[in-house]
Write an enzyme that holds these catalytic residues in place. Structure first.
Site, mmCIF file in Angstrom:
data_model
loop_
_atom_site.group_PDB
_atom_site.id
_atom_site.type_symbol
_atom_site.label_atom_id
_atom_site.label_comp_id
_atom_site.label_asym_id
_atom_site.label_seq_id
_atom_site.Cartn_x
_atom_site.Cartn_y
_atom_site.Cartn_z
ATOM 1 C CD GLU A 1 46.670 31.215 46.593
ATOM 2 O OE1 GLU A 1 47.930 31.060 46.443
ATOM 3 O OE2 GLU A 1 45.932 32.308 46.455
ATOM 4 C CB CYS B 1 39.657 34.342 53.452
ATOM 5 S SG CYS B 1 39.197 35.068 51.889
ATOM 6 C CB CYS C 1 36.235 34.310 39.199
ATOM 7 S SG CYS C 1 34.904 35.244 39.749
ATOM 8 C CB CYS D 1 36.478 42.312 39.166
ATOM 9 S SG CYS D 1 34.740 41.610 39.467
ATOM 10 C CB CYS E 1 39.846 40.698 41.002
ATOM 11 S SG CYS E 1 39.664 39.224 42.285
ATOM 12 N N GLY F 1 36.724 32.895 43.673
ATOM 13 C CA GLY F 1 35.387 32.799 43.047
ATOM 14 C C GLY F 1 34.343 33.482 43.512
ATOM 15 C CD GLU F 2 29.890 36.158 43.029
ATOM 16 O OE1 GLU F 2 30.447 37.230 43.358
ATOM 17 O OE2 GLU F 2 28.772 35.762 44.095
ATOM 18 C CB SER G 1 32.212 38.879 49.727
ATOM 19 O OG SER G 1 32.337 39.847 49.114
ATOM 20 C CB SER H 1 32.400 43.293 45.243
ATOM 21 O OG SER H 1 32.954 42.359 46.231
ATOM 22 C CG LEU H 2 28.835 49.830 45.688
ATOM 23 C CD1 LEU H 2 27.474 48.869 45.059
ATOM 24 C CD2 LEU H 2 28.266 50.828 46.695
ATOM 25 C CG HIS H 3 34.714 47.488 44.478
ATOM 26 N ND1 HIS H 3 35.105 47.414 45.745
ATOM 27 C CD2 HIS H 3 34.693 46.187 44.103
ATOM 28 C CE1 HIS H 3 35.374 46.254 46.162
ATOM 29 N NE2 HIS H 3 35.013 45.440 45.256
ATOM 30 C CG ASN I 1 45.570 44.433 49.089
ATOM 31 O OD1 ASN I 1 46.283 45.080 49.970
ATOM 32 N ND2 ASN I 1 44.180 43.919 49.595
ATOM 33 C CB CYS J 1 41.054 41.971 49.619
ATOM 34 S SG CYS J 1 40.093 41.623 50.956
HETATM 35 N N1 SAH Z 1 33.827 37.082 44.235
HETATM 36 C C1 SAH Z 1 33.328 37.815 45.579
HETATM 37 C C2 SAH Z 1 34.296 37.173 46.610
HETATM 38 C C3 SAH Z 1 35.643 37.296 46.706
HETATM 39 S S1 SAH Z 1 36.631 38.701 46.427
HETATM 40 C C4 SAH Z 1 33.345 39.246 45.476
HETATM 41 O O1 SAH Z 1 33.623 39.601 44.459
HETATM 42 O O2 SAH Z 1 32.654 39.822 46.302
HETATM 43 C C5 SAH Z 1 36.879 39.553 48.084
HETATM 44 C C6 SAH Z 1 36.848 41.058 48.108
HETATM 45 O O3 SAH Z 1 38.019 41.489 47.547
HETATM 46 C C7 SAH Z 1 35.666 41.535 47.016
HETATM 47 O O4 SAH Z 1 35.359 42.736 47.791
HETATM 48 C C8 SAH Z 1 36.680 42.042 45.926
HETATM 49 O O5 SAH Z 1 36.127 43.061 45.296
HETATM 50 C C9 SAH Z 1 37.866 42.484 46.756
HETATM 51 N N2 SAH Z 1 39.015 42.590 45.863
HETATM 52 C C10 SAH Z 1 39.199 41.981 44.614
HETATM 53 N N3 SAH Z 1 40.557 42.441 44.159
HETATM 54 C C11 SAH Z 1 41.056 43.220 44.988
HETATM 55 C C12 SAH Z 1 42.233 43.971 45.057
HETATM 56 N N4 SAH Z 1 43.400 43.745 44.312
HETATM 57 N N5 SAH Z 1 42.542 44.573 46.320
HETATM 58 C C13 SAH Z 1 41.665 44.807 47.185
HETATM 59 N N6 SAH Z 1 40.555 44.116 47.130
HETATM 60 C C14 SAH Z 1 40.355 43.479 45.981
HETATM 61 FE FE1 SF4 Z 2 35.518 37.037 40.726
HETATM 62 FE FE2 SF4 Z 2 35.090 38.422 42.943
HETATM 63 FE FE3 SF4 Z 2 37.477 38.605 41.777
HETATM 64 FE FE4 SF4 Z 2 35.474 39.905 40.772
HETATM 65 S S1 SF4 Z 2 36.241 40.435 42.803
HETATM 66 S S2 SF4 Z 2 36.714 38.608 39.495
HETATM 67 S S3 SF4 Z 2 33.751 38.374 41.386
HETATM 68 S S4 SF4 Z 2 36.584 37.188 42.608
#
Ligand code: SAH
Ligand code: SF4
Length: 385
Positions: free
Chosen positions: A109, A122, A129, A133, A136, A189-190, A221, A243-245, A320, A363
Site C-alpha cells: 500500500e 507515504c 514486517c 509492534c 501496528c 515495513g521497517e 522512519s 518510533s519511540l512510543h 489509529n 499510520c
Molecule cells: N517501520 C517503521 C516505519 C513504518 S510505521 C517504523 O516503525 O518507524 C510508521 C509510523 O506509524 C511509526 O511511527 C509507527 O510506530 C506508527 N504506528 C504504527 N501503528 C500505529 C497505529 N495503530 N496508530 C498510530 N501510529 C502507528
Molecule cells: Fe513494523 Fe514499523 Fe509496524 Fe513496528 S511500527 S510492526 S517496525 S511497520
C-alpha cells in the site's frame, strides 16, 4: 539471522513472469553496464535514464530518440512498467490510498496525503514486517519479502502518473509547482531492514537528474535498528524519524520487541550522534498515544528528560485503531495534557492530525491481503529479535 542474510533471503524476484529484469532502480553506472552488455554505448543509457525518471515513460516504444531495434531489444529483455493497481481509495479528507500488485502478485500500500502547501507520499519498504509492534496493523502481517529498489521507486513514479506530474517535452525538470513534494518512508515495513534497496531507491529519488526530490524533503522512519542509523545519515542524509512510543525499557520492550535488541540508551545515543543533526535538522520522535499504556503526565515528564539536549521535536500520534488491536486511543484531554507538558519543557510537540482513517490509510493501519504467500513464509520464519 544477520541483516545481510536476511536481505538475501527475502529479496524481490530478479525478473517478472516474462523473464524481463527491471531497469528502474539501477544506478546510472549499473544501467550503463547493463546496456553495454548489448553493445550499447553509455550515452544510450543516459537517454533511457532521462525517459524513465524525467519523463515518466512506461513503454520503451515511447523513447522517441532511440533506434527502433534498440527499443525492440529493451522491450524483450527489460521492464519499466508500473505495478498493477488493485484498488484506489479516496478519503473524505483528500488522502488517497493505492493497493499495488507487484510482478509476483505480492501487494503493498502507498498513501498520498495532500496538505495546504505540500503533498506527502507515504512509501512502503517491505511486504509485511519482521517486527511485531503490538499497536501496528502491519506488524500482524509477517514479512513476506523486501521490496526491490525498483518497487520502492515505482510507488513514487506511479503517484506522479496519477497526479500528472511528469514534465512534458520542453518543460523543465524541476520541483516547481508539484503536488507531490515530500516522501516519508513510513508505509509498510521497517526500511532499515531493507537498507540496500531503500538506499538505492532514495539515491535515485534525490538525484537532480533522477526524480529530483531533495533529501530535505525525505524522511525515513525507523523503529530503531541502531547499527544502520549512522550509515543512513552518512550515505543518504535524509531526515530521521524514530518510533519511540515509550519512556522506559520495560514499557518499550512490552509494545516494541525490537527494544530488547536495541534498548533506549543505545537508540538515543545513535540519535544524538546522527550525522548532520542540528537545530535546523532536528530528529522527529514519534509517540503514539495508547490509553493507560504510555500516556500519563509522568511519561511526558520522563520523555522530556530522556530527550534533553537533543535537537528534536516530538510528533504525538493519536492511536489509529484497527480490529483486534486491544488498544484504545488516549482521550483528547489526556493527549493535550501530554503535549502541554512537553511544550512547557521546551519541545515542539504537535499532535498529528490523523489522515485517511476512513479508508484505513492512517499510520499503522496499512496491511495488504497477501495471505497465501505469507503462510508459506510463516512456517519457516526466523526473526532477528
Ligand atoms: N517501520 C517503521 C516505519 C513504518 S510505521 C517504523 O516503525 O518507524 C510508521 C509510523 O506509524 C511509526 O511511527 C509507527 O510506530 C506508527 N504506528 C504504527 N501503528 C500505529 C497505529 N495503530 N496508530 C498510530 N501510529 C502507528
Ligand atoms: Fe513494523 Fe514499523 Fe509496524 Fe513496528 S511500527 S510492526 S517496525 S511497520
Amino acid at each position: 539471522m544477520s541483516v545481510v542474510s536476511h536481505a538475501v533471503r527475502f529479496s524481490a524476484p530478479p525478473a517478472d513472469a516474462r523473464g524481463r529484469a527491471p531497469l528502474i532502480g539501477l544506478s546510472l553506472s549499473r544501467l550503463q553496464e547493463t546496456l553495454a552488455a548489448h553493445g550499447l554505448p553509455a550515452f544510450r543509457a543516459k537517454q533511457v535514464w532521462h525517459w524513465m525518471y524525467q519523463r515518466g515513460v512506461q513503454d520503451f516504444v515511447d523513447m522517441a530518440n532511440l533506434p527502433r531495434d534498440m527499443r525492440q531489444l529493451l522491450s524483450e529483455k527489460y521492464s519499466i512498467e508500473r505495478p498493477k493497481v488493485m484498488t484506489e481509495q479516496r478519503s473524505s479528507d483528500g488522502t488517497i490510498k493505492w493497493l499495488l500488485s507487484l510482478s509476483d502478485g505480492q501487494q503493498v500500500e502507498t498513501v498520498f496525503i495532500p496538505e495546504a502547501r505540500r503533498g506527502t507520499l507515504c512509501v512502503s519498504s517491505q511486504v509485511g514486517c519482521t517486527l511485531t509492534c503490538k499497536f501496528c496493523h502491519t506488524g500482524t502481517q509477517p514479512l513476506v519479502r523486501n521490496l526491490g529498489a525498483h518497487e520502492i521507486l515505482q510507488q513514487i513514479m506511479y503517484a506522479r502518473d496519477v497526479l500528472s506530474e511528469w514534465p512534458q517535452s520542453g518543460e523543465t525538470h524541476s520541483a516547481e509547482g508539484r503536488d507531490l513534494t515530500n516522501i516519508v518512508m513510513m508505509g509498510m515495513g521497517e526500511p532499515l531492514y531493507n537498507y540496500d534497496n531503500v538506499a538505492q531507491a532514495l539515491k535515485i529519488c534525490m538525484d537532480a537528474d533522477g526524480l529530483a526530490i531533495s533529501k530535505r524533503r525525505i524522511t525515513l522512519s525507523t523503529s530503531g535498528v541502531v547499527p544502520l542509523i549512522r550509515r543512513c545519515g552518512e550515505e543518504l542524509g535524509v531526515n530521521l524519524a524514530i518510533s519511540l512510543h515509550a519512556t522506559t525499557d520495560e514499557q518499550r520492550s512490552e509494545i516494541m520487541p525490537i527494544n530488547n535488541k536495541y534498548p533506549l540508551a543505545e537508540l538515543l545515543e545513535a540519535c544524538r550522534t546522527y550525522p548532520g543533526v542540528s537545530d535546523i535538522r532536528r530528529i522527529t520522535f514519534e509517540y503514539v498515544m495508547l490509553q493507560g499504556v504510555n500516556d500519563t503526565d509522568e511519561d511526558a515528564k520522563r520523555l522530556a528528560v530522556l530527550l534533553r539536549d537533543m535537537p528534536c521535536k516530538v510528533n504525538i500520534i493519536p492511536f489509529n485503531g484497527w480490529e483486534g488491536s486491544g488498544f484504545e486511543c488516549s482521550a483528547e484531554e489526556r493527549i493535550s495534557s501530554f503535549a502541554r507538558l512537553l511544550e512547557k519543557a521546551g519541545y515542539d510537540a504537535p499532535v498529528r492530525k490523523p489522515r485517511g482513517r476512513d479508508i484505513l490509510a492512517a499510520c499503522g493501519q496499512l496491511k495488504s491481503a497477501s495471505v497465501r504467500a505469507k503462510k508459506t513464509v510463516d512456517s519457516e520464519r526466523t526473526i532477528d529479535e
